[in-house]
Design an enzyme around this catalytic site. Structure first.
Site, short mmCIF file in Angstrom:
data_model
loop_
_atom_site.label_atom_id
_atom_site.label_comp_id
_atom_site.label_asym_id
_atom_site.label_seq_id
_atom_site.Cartn_x
_atom_site.Cartn_y
_atom_site.Cartn_z
N LYS A 29 18.07 -4.43 -1.42
CA LYS A 29 18.65 -4.67 -0.10
C LYS A 29 19.01 -6.13 0.13
O LYS A 29 19.90 -6.41 0.91
CB LYS A 29 17.71 -4.16 0.99
CG LYS A 29 17.29 -2.73 0.65
CD LYS A 29 17.25 -1.78 1.77
CE LYS A 29 17.11 -0.36 1.30
NZ LYS A 29 15.73 0.10 1.15
N ASP A 37 5.91 -4.32 4.28
CA ASP A 37 7.08 -3.84 3.54
C ASP A 37 8.25 -4.66 4.07
O ASP A 37 8.67 -4.50 5.21
CB ASP A 37 7.27 -2.34 3.81
CG ASP A 37 8.55 -1.78 3.20
OD1 ASP A 37 9.35 -2.56 2.62
OD2 ASP A 37 8.77 -0.55 3.31
N TRP A 95 10.17 5.09 6.83
CA TRP A 95 9.59 4.37 5.69
C TRP A 95 8.12 4.06 5.98
O TRP A 95 7.26 4.23 5.11
CB TRP A 95 10.36 3.09 5.36
CG TRP A 95 11.74 3.34 4.84
CD1 TRP A 95 12.91 2.88 5.37
CD2 TRP A 95 12.11 4.10 3.67
NE1 TRP A 95 13.98 3.31 4.61
CE2 TRP A 95 13.52 4.05 3.57
CE3 TRP A 95 11.39 4.82 2.72
CZ2 TRP A 95 14.21 4.70 2.54
CZ3 TRP A 95 12.09 5.46 1.69
CH2 TRP A 95 13.48 5.40 1.62
C1 LIG Z 1 14.89 1.32 1.22
C2 LIG Z 1 13.56 1.12 1.77
C3 LIG Z 1 12.41 1.62 1.13
C4 LIG Z 1 12.48 2.47 -0.12
O1 LIG Z 1 12.80 1.70 -1.21
P1 LIG Z 1 12.90 2.34 -2.67
O2 LIG Z 1 13.05 1.12 -3.53
O3 LIG Z 1 14.11 3.22 -2.68
O4 LIG Z 1 11.67 3.10 -2.96
C5 LIG Z 1 11.18 1.34 1.69
N1 LIG Z 1 11.07 0.62 2.82
C6 LIG Z 1 12.14 0.12 3.45
C7 LIG Z 1 11.97 -0.69 4.69
C8 LIG Z 1 13.42 0.35 2.95
O5 LIG Z 1 14.49 -0.14 3.58
#
Ligand SMILES: *Cc1c(COP(=O)(O)O)cnc(C)c1O
Length: 360
Positions: free
Chosen positions: A190, A166, A99
């Site tokens: 999440k 993020d 990511w």
């Molecule tokens: C799942 C995830 C993403 C991607 O998220 P999307 O909403 O599917 O674009 C980015 N960064 C992390 C740390 C993630 O766990």
């Protein structure tokens, strides 16, 4: 049989949020109209939007200098929206997983990118330490929790430049000092809701300085809006996803807020890591000091490797859902997000102990 949901995302949500969603699909706010059919300009909806923002501010102690936005496109859209708004010349990235790597890739469209450190050499099983953040970078980007590898940065870093994070997979799992960050973003699916909405917390004074023209939808200022505010309502917001996020945040607040979440999450993670360390069949894949409280990754000890598929079947038959590891790590991953109960983890641990008995 009761299902124990350990999906990495979308994932388990609090039952009260799911029940409220079902009720609102039938009738939103006593309007006689489904949440799926209401206009996002109805006063009842505007109230939900305002309350959702308020809950974010309350739960994470977000000061007024920051905007809180709810946008479509997932965290992945923020990979390019962040540099479009904040990158003038150069940005620094900590590469702690795919990511983070994907985020850095998008930043290269807008300027120089320096990878200050990477743990790719050991399949991202640890968080690099002792790196130097260049002071001429416009910002330093980190991924606080690495969903695929089960590593986590447990503290709010001191950083010489604007810190961007993020926090897709550990937002609201613990208290965060928002004032240490220039921008925090993530996908909701999440820990704070269903798929379909991303959150962005951004210090407003940093915007409009990147020195490039921006498409209307890419410019955060569009979504912040002038008075009267757009409040993430410049275009149609993901109404249903935000509704469920609102209910999820209400549940977090009722449970005692992010401090209570952190206590619960520690208890669940301790229980599972202790079993992984005790059980002769299993071994954890992440460096001990960097172990994530959200995603617990483990594999079978080399001498039991051939029984991996068998354990997956065994666990499935006992009601475990979503414990297959990501293909780039293999083995198993149990995601213990906020809504996961201690009883779910107890069931998984019992299952691991039961399976071990076959080999005693
Ligand atoms: C799942 C995830 C993403 C991607 O998220 P999307 O909403 O599917 O674009 C980015 N960064 C992390 C740390 C993630 O766990």
């Amino acid at each position: 049989m009761e299902k124990h949901i350990f999906n990495a995302g979308p994932c388990k949500l609090p039952q009260p949020a799911i029940d409220a969603a079902i009720a609102a699909i039938r009738d939103f706010d006593n309007t006689g109209v489904s949440i799926l059919s209401i206009s996002h300009r109805t006063p009842g909806w505007e109230r939900i939007m305002a309350e959702t923002e308020q809950l974010w501010r309350e739960l994470l102690n977000i000061p007024d200098e920051y905007a809180v936005l709810f946008l479509g496109g997932g965290a992945s859209t923020q990979f390019f929206t962040v540099p479009a708004n904040l990158l003038k010349n150069k940005a620094a990235y900590l590469q702690t997983g795919v990511w983070a790597k994907k985020a850095a890739k998008e930043a290269k469209f807008y300027g120089d990118v320096e990878i200050v450190a990477s743990s790719e050499d050991k399949n991202y099983s640890y968080i690099p330490k002792n790196y130097v953040v260049p002071t001429d970078a416009d910002y330093f980007h980190i991924t606080t929790n690495n969903t695929i590898y089960g590593t986590e940065i447990h503290t709010d870093l001191d950083c010489p430049v604007n810190l961007v994070a993020d926090m897709s997979s550990d937002i609201m799992s613990r208290p965060v000092d928002v004032t240490k960050y220039a921008l925090i973003y993530g996908g909701a699916q999440k820990n704070v809701g269903p798929a379909g909405v991303a959150f962005v917390i951004v210090r407003k004074d940093l915007l409009g300085q990147a020195g490039r023209p921006l498409q209307t939808m890419v410019d955060y200022r569009t979504h912040i809006g002038a008075e009267p505010k757009n409040n993430s309502m410049f275009n149609t917001p993901p109404v249903f996803s935000i509704f469920v996020m609102h209910e999820t945040l209400k549940w977090i607040k009722k449970m005692g807020g992010v401090e209570a979440m952190q206590r619960r999450n520690r208890e669940k993670a301790d229980l599972l890591y202790n079993e992984i360390d005790r059980n002769k069949l299993f071994v954890g894949t992440a460096a001990r000091e960097d172990r994530s409280l959200m995603n617990v990754c483990f594999v079978m000890q080399p001498e039991y490797k051939e029984h991996e598929a068998e354990f997956l079947e065994f666990a499935k038959a006992h009601g475990m859902v979503g414990i297959k590891g990501h293909r780039s790590v293999g083995g198993f991953r149990a995601s213990l997000y906020n809504a996961c109960e201690l009883s779910d983890v107890q069931a998984l641990v019992a299952c691991m102990q039961e399976f071990e008995k076959k080999f005693l």
